[in-house]
Enzyme design. Structure first.
Site, PDB file in Angstrom:
ATOM      1  N   ARG A 127       2.117  14.659  11.472  1.00  0.00           N
ATOM      2  CA  ARG A 127       2.957  14.435  10.363  1.00  0.00           C
ATOM      3  C   ARG A 127       2.894  15.488   9.560  1.00  0.00           C
ATOM      4  O   ARG A 127       2.180  15.877   8.497  1.00  0.00           O
ATOM      5  CB  ARG A 127       2.429  13.235   9.554  1.00  0.00           C
ATOM      6  CG  ARG A 127       2.817  11.951  10.460  1.00  0.00           C
ATOM      7  CD  ARG A 127       2.492  10.649   9.738  1.00  0.00           C
ATOM      8  NE  ARG A 127       1.148  10.262  10.122  1.00  0.00           N
ATOM      9  CZ  ARG A 127       0.694   9.003   9.442  1.00  0.00           C
ATOM     10  NH1 ARG A 127       1.517   8.121   8.991  1.00  0.00           N
ATOM     11  NH2 ARG A 127      -0.647   8.780   9.652  1.00  0.00           N
ATOM     12  N   PRO A 128       3.524  16.821   9.955  1.00  0.00           N
ATOM     13  CA  PRO A 128       3.492  17.965   9.140  1.00  0.00           C
ATOM     14  C   PRO A 128       3.962  18.105   7.903  1.00  0.00           C
ATOM     15  O   PRO A 128       4.674  17.360   7.432  1.00  0.00           O
ATOM     16  CB  PRO A 128       4.322  18.813  10.310  1.00  0.00           C
ATOM     17  CG  PRO A 128       5.297  17.969  10.556  1.00  0.00           C
ATOM     18  CD  PRO A 128       4.536  16.814  11.051  1.00  0.00           C
ATOM     19  N   VAL A 129       3.261  18.799   7.030  1.00  0.00           N
ATOM     20  CA  VAL A 129       3.621  18.941   5.416  1.00  0.00           C
ATOM     21  C   VAL A 129       4.541  20.137   5.341  1.00  0.00           C
ATOM     22  O   VAL A 129       4.703  20.275   4.158  1.00  0.00           O
ATOM     23  CB  VAL A 129       2.201  18.906   4.715  1.00  0.00           C
ATOM     24  CG1 VAL A 129       1.489  17.664   4.994  1.00  0.00           C
ATOM     25  CG2 VAL A 129       1.572  19.975   4.909  1.00  0.00           C
ATOM     26  N   ASP A 130       4.945  20.741   6.424  1.00  0.00           N
ATOM     27  CA  ASP A 130       5.874  21.803   6.212  1.00  0.00           C
ATOM     28  C   ASP A 130       7.065  21.732   5.531  1.00  0.00           C
ATOM     29  O   ASP A 130       7.427  22.494   4.620  1.00  0.00           O
ATOM     30  CB  ASP A 130       6.152  22.546   7.411  1.00  0.00           C
ATOM     31  CG  ASP A 130       6.973  21.846   8.532  1.00  0.00           C
ATOM     32  OD1 ASP A 130       6.289  20.474   8.732  1.00  0.00           O
ATOM     33  OD2 ASP A 130       7.792  22.347   9.223  1.00  0.00           O
ATOM     34  N   LEU A 131       7.564  20.640   5.762  1.00  0.00           N
ATOM     35  CA  LEU A 131       8.760  20.082   5.038  1.00  0.00           C
ATOM     36  C   LEU A 131       8.453  19.995   3.497  1.00  0.00           C
ATOM     37  O   LEU A 131       9.532  20.295   2.935  1.00  0.00           O
ATOM     38  CB  LEU A 131       9.686  18.748   5.669  1.00  0.00           C
ATOM     39  CG  LEU A 131       9.998  18.852   7.048  1.00  0.00           C
ATOM     40  CD1 LEU A 131      10.446  17.390   7.406  1.00  0.00           C
ATOM     41  CD2 LEU A 131      11.030  19.779   7.062  1.00  0.00           C
ATOM     42  N   ARG A 173      -3.806  10.577   4.601  1.00  0.00           N
ATOM     43  CA  ARG A 173      -2.802  11.611   4.693  1.00  0.00           C
ATOM     44  C   ARG A 173      -2.172  11.511   3.227  1.00  0.00           C
ATOM     45  O   ARG A 173      -1.594  12.466   2.886  1.00  0.00           O
ATOM     46  CB  ARG A 173      -1.839  11.212   5.589  1.00  0.00           C
ATOM     47  CG  ARG A 173      -2.279  11.651   7.130  1.00  0.00           C
ATOM     48  CD  ARG A 173      -1.416  11.443   8.213  1.00  0.00           C
ATOM     49  NE  ARG A 173      -1.786  11.666   9.658  1.00  0.00           N
ATOM     50  CZ  ARG A 173      -1.900  12.818  10.290  1.00  0.00           C
ATOM     51  NH1 ARG A 173      -1.147  13.795   9.457  1.00  0.00           N
ATOM     52  NH2 ARG A 173      -2.405  12.999  11.493  1.00  0.00           N
ATOM     53  N   ILE A 195       9.576   8.043  16.526  1.00  0.00           N
ATOM     54  CA  ILE A 195       8.853   8.482  15.306  1.00  0.00           C
ATOM     55  C   ILE A 195       7.642   9.137  15.332  1.00  0.00           C
ATOM     56  O   ILE A 195       7.541  10.508  15.061  1.00  0.00           O
ATOM     57  CB  ILE A 195       8.732   7.407  14.070  1.00  0.00           C
ATOM     58  CG1 ILE A 195       9.934   6.556  13.764  1.00  0.00           C
ATOM     59  CG2 ILE A 195       8.249   7.978  12.697  1.00  0.00           C
ATOM     60  CD1 ILE A 195      11.203   7.271  13.310  1.00  0.00           C
ATOM     61  N   ASP A 249       5.905   1.205  11.780  1.00  0.00           N
ATOM     62  CA  ASP A 249       4.950   0.365  11.364  1.00  0.00           C
ATOM     63  C   ASP A 249       4.782  -1.303  11.942  1.00  0.00           C
ATOM     64  O   ASP A 249       3.969  -1.942  11.820  1.00  0.00           O
ATOM     65  CB  ASP A 249       4.765   0.336   9.836  1.00  0.00           C
ATOM     66  CG  ASP A 249       4.297   1.724   9.222  1.00  0.00           C
ATOM     67  OD1 ASP A 249       3.791   2.583  10.506  1.00  0.00           O
ATOM     68  OD2 ASP A 249       4.217   1.778   8.330  1.00  0.00           O
ATOM     69  N   CYS A 252      -4.482   8.168  10.043  1.00  0.00           N
ATOM     70  CA  CYS A 252      -4.470   7.668  11.641  1.00  0.00           C
ATOM     71  C   CYS A 252      -4.046   8.952  12.707  1.00  0.00           C
ATOM     72  O   CYS A 252      -3.077   9.720  12.332  1.00  0.00           O
ATOM     73  CB  CYS A 252      -3.599   6.599  11.744  1.00  0.00           C
ATOM     74  SG  CYS A 252      -3.946   5.038  10.799  1.00  0.00           S
ATOM     75  N   LYS A 285       0.627  -1.205   0.115  1.00  0.00           N
ATOM     76  CA  LYS A 285      -0.148   0.121  -0.004  1.00  0.00           C
ATOM     77  C   LYS A 285       0.826   1.351  -0.005  1.00  0.00           C
ATOM     78  O   LYS A 285       0.523   2.182  -0.738  1.00  0.00           O
ATOM     79  CB  LYS A 285      -0.803  -0.040   1.347  1.00  0.00           C
ATOM     80  CG  LYS A 285      -1.711   1.195   1.272  1.00  0.00           C
ATOM     81  CD  LYS A 285      -2.412   1.391   2.651  1.00  0.00           C
ATOM     82  CE  LYS A 285      -1.428   2.015   3.494  1.00  0.00           C
ATOM     83  NZ  LYS A 285      -1.973   2.684   4.826  1.00  0.00           N
ATOM     84  N   ASN A 286       1.907   1.236   0.850  1.00  0.00           N
ATOM     85  CA  ASN A 286       2.798   2.542   1.070  1.00  0.00           C
ATOM     86  C   ASN A 286       3.435   2.631  -0.275  1.00  0.00           C
ATOM     87  O   ASN A 286       4.103   3.812  -0.393  1.00  0.00           O
ATOM     88  CB  ASN A 286       3.738   2.370   2.027  1.00  0.00           C
ATOM     89  CG  ASN A 286       2.937   2.522   3.393  1.00  0.00           C
ATOM     90  OD1 ASN A 286       1.655   2.989   3.510  1.00  0.00           O
ATOM     91  ND2 ASN A 286       3.393   1.825   4.670  1.00  0.00           N
ATOM     92  N   ARG A 313      -7.498  -0.764   6.195  1.00  0.00           N
ATOM     93  CA  ARG A 313      -6.946   0.406   5.258  1.00  0.00           C
ATOM     94  C   ARG A 313      -5.438  -0.142   4.927  1.00  0.00           C
ATOM     95  O   ARG A 313      -5.043   0.526   4.099  1.00  0.00           O
ATOM     96  CB  ARG A 313      -6.502   1.733   6.111  1.00  0.00           C
ATOM     97  CG  ARG A 313      -7.915   2.451   6.664  1.00  0.00           C
ATOM     98  CD  ARG A 313      -7.477   3.712   7.327  1.00  0.00           C
ATOM     99  NE  ARG A 313      -6.215   4.405   6.623  1.00  0.00           N
ATOM    100  CZ  ARG A 313      -5.197   4.647   7.320  1.00  0.00           C
ATOM    101  NH1 ARG A 313      -5.013   4.506   8.318  1.00  0.00           N
ATOM    102  NH2 ARG A 313      -4.344   5.283   6.589  1.00  0.00           N
TER     103      ARG A 313
END
Length: 417
Positions: A121-125, A92, A326, A304, A116, A22-23, A396
């Site tokens: 898990r910020p998207v600023d990066l 996400r 993490i 995971d 989840c 999936k990933n 999922r």
């Protein structure tokens, strides 16, 4: 709403076919936005997040056809730049359409993602890196709005090896002008799979699988056929299933190179793992022993698999310490494992697990995808009946898990709550 009912205490035996990752599939499907011609994918896992991704691609203007594990995507000239909240809020990974849309259309409007509840898990990066490539962003009403002329190559050094950030920038860079260098890039096999797909379409990506990835921008990509890699976290989960039930399993298509850190810890605990032509073979020794585990970016022990190895340690001799580095909220399964009789004490981002002689069935509730898997594993080993609720999390990330386990001898079935 469904739940899983498990009558534990049955050793698992037989062959289990691993599904596509999936990933890996999620970013690769979204990378099809970059390709105006038809792309044909094989080994796509039939999961809810995949269904959501296909709906997202269709809303963006792509033509998508699906027949079982085969998906065909054509991102022609009718693309739209808006990814609506109704879909993005459930997954996400939807934010990974940001880089491809900017690279292909010069604009993108993507809602902030959901998924989840295991931590920030910020998207600023992602945004900071794309800004270095010439994009401009505004954030309003929960939407990220980005614009650019053609993206320009840049040297980008991530503060830490972010998987999503690496994927987003990698996809954007293949159509950018000039060379892009990603330093401190994530090294996960799923990123290598993404790079291989892009190269199959005519991209020029090197260094994938290392911390420095180089991309020479091209003007366009072409269609291709591509097979998604097998799911390494599913592989690790079934290795743990063989051990926790004192059974013996053959994981078809399992690749040891993808899960070396997991295999090393399981072997340290007393699990026998052997790579054969038919796949990975896993069985348990006379007894299991607790170990110390620290989650780390790849190639370290994956976050995971943290919940699954905790379930296995719960019935191992001695004790072991698990440190989660993490995600800050990834111990929500601990209280549910304790309901099954596990002895676990939390201290900040660490969990001390002291093995017990047996677990006992009870009703438990899943809090996220991998927590669901850990509770199923514990239920397989527990005496009596375990009911795992909120298994929509499990759906999922695992393809028909109860069906695969039942074929291996488990007494497990799905029921309505």
């Amino acid at each position: 709403m469904d739940k899983l009912v498990i009558e534990g205490g049955v050793p698992l035996h037989g062959h289990v076919a691993l599904s596509g990752s999936k990933n890996a599939a999620l970013p690769i499907l979204l990378a099809a936005i970059l390709v105006p011609e038809k792309v044909c994918f094989a080994n796509v896992p039939p999961l809810r997040d995949i269904t959501t991704t296909i709906k997202l691609l269709q809303l963006l203007g792509c033509q998508v056809d699906q027949e079982g594990p085969e998906v065909r995507v054509t991102a022609g000239e009718g693309l739209h730049p808006q990814a609506p909240y109704e879909l993005v809020r459930t997954m996400r990974a939807s934010v990974l359409c940001l880089g491809p849309l900017l690279a292909r259309l010069g604009e993108a409007e993507v809602s902030l993602p959901g998924g989840c509840a295991i931590g920030a898990r910020p998207v600023d990066l992602h945004l900071r890196a794309l800004e270095q490539m010439g994009a401009e962003f505004t954030l309003k009403g929960g939407d990220i709005k980005g614009r650019c002329d053609r993206l320009r190559g840049a040297r980008i050094a991530f503060d830490f090896p972010t998987v999503g950030g690496t994927e987003n920038v990698l996809m954007a860079a293949v159509l950018a002008e000039g060379e892009t260098v990603l330093e401190n890039a994530a090294r996960e096999p799923e990123i290598t799979d993404l790079a291989r797909f892009l190269n199959a379409c005519g991209a020029r990506v090197t260094g994938h699988g290392t911390s420095v990835i180089r991309v020479q921008g091209v003007t366009s990509l072409r269609g291709t056929d591509y097979t998604i890699m097998p799911d390494r976290i599913e592989a690790g989960t079934y290795l743990a299933a063989a051990a926790i039930t004192d059974g013996k399993l053959v994981l078809e298509n399992g690749q040891l190179e993808h899960i070396e850190a997991v295999a090393a810890k399981l072997q340290e605990m007393g699990v026998h793992i052997e790579e054969r032509p038919e796949g990975l073979v896993a069985s348990r020794g006379k007894e299991l022993h607790g170990v110390d585990v620290t989650t780390q970016p790849y190639p370290g022990f994956p976050t995971d698999m943290q919940a699954q190895i905790m379930a296995l340690m719960a019935i191992s001799h001695g004790s072991g310490l698990i440190k989660e580095t993490i995600f800050e909220n990834r111990f929500m399964h601990v209280s549910e494992l304790v309901r099954l009789g596990a002895e676990i004490k939390l201290s900040g981002q660490s969990a001390m697990v002291r093995g017990v002689s047996s677990l006992y069935g009870a009703p438990v509730m899943a809090s996220d995808l991998r927590a669901s898997a850990s509770l199923v594993l514990a239920g397989l080993a527990a005496q009596g009946r375990t009911e795992v609720r909120r298994i929509y999390h499990l759906d999922r990330g695992y393809v028909r898990m109860e069906e695969k386990l039942r074929q291996l001898g488990a007494r497990i079935w799905r029921a309505s709550e």
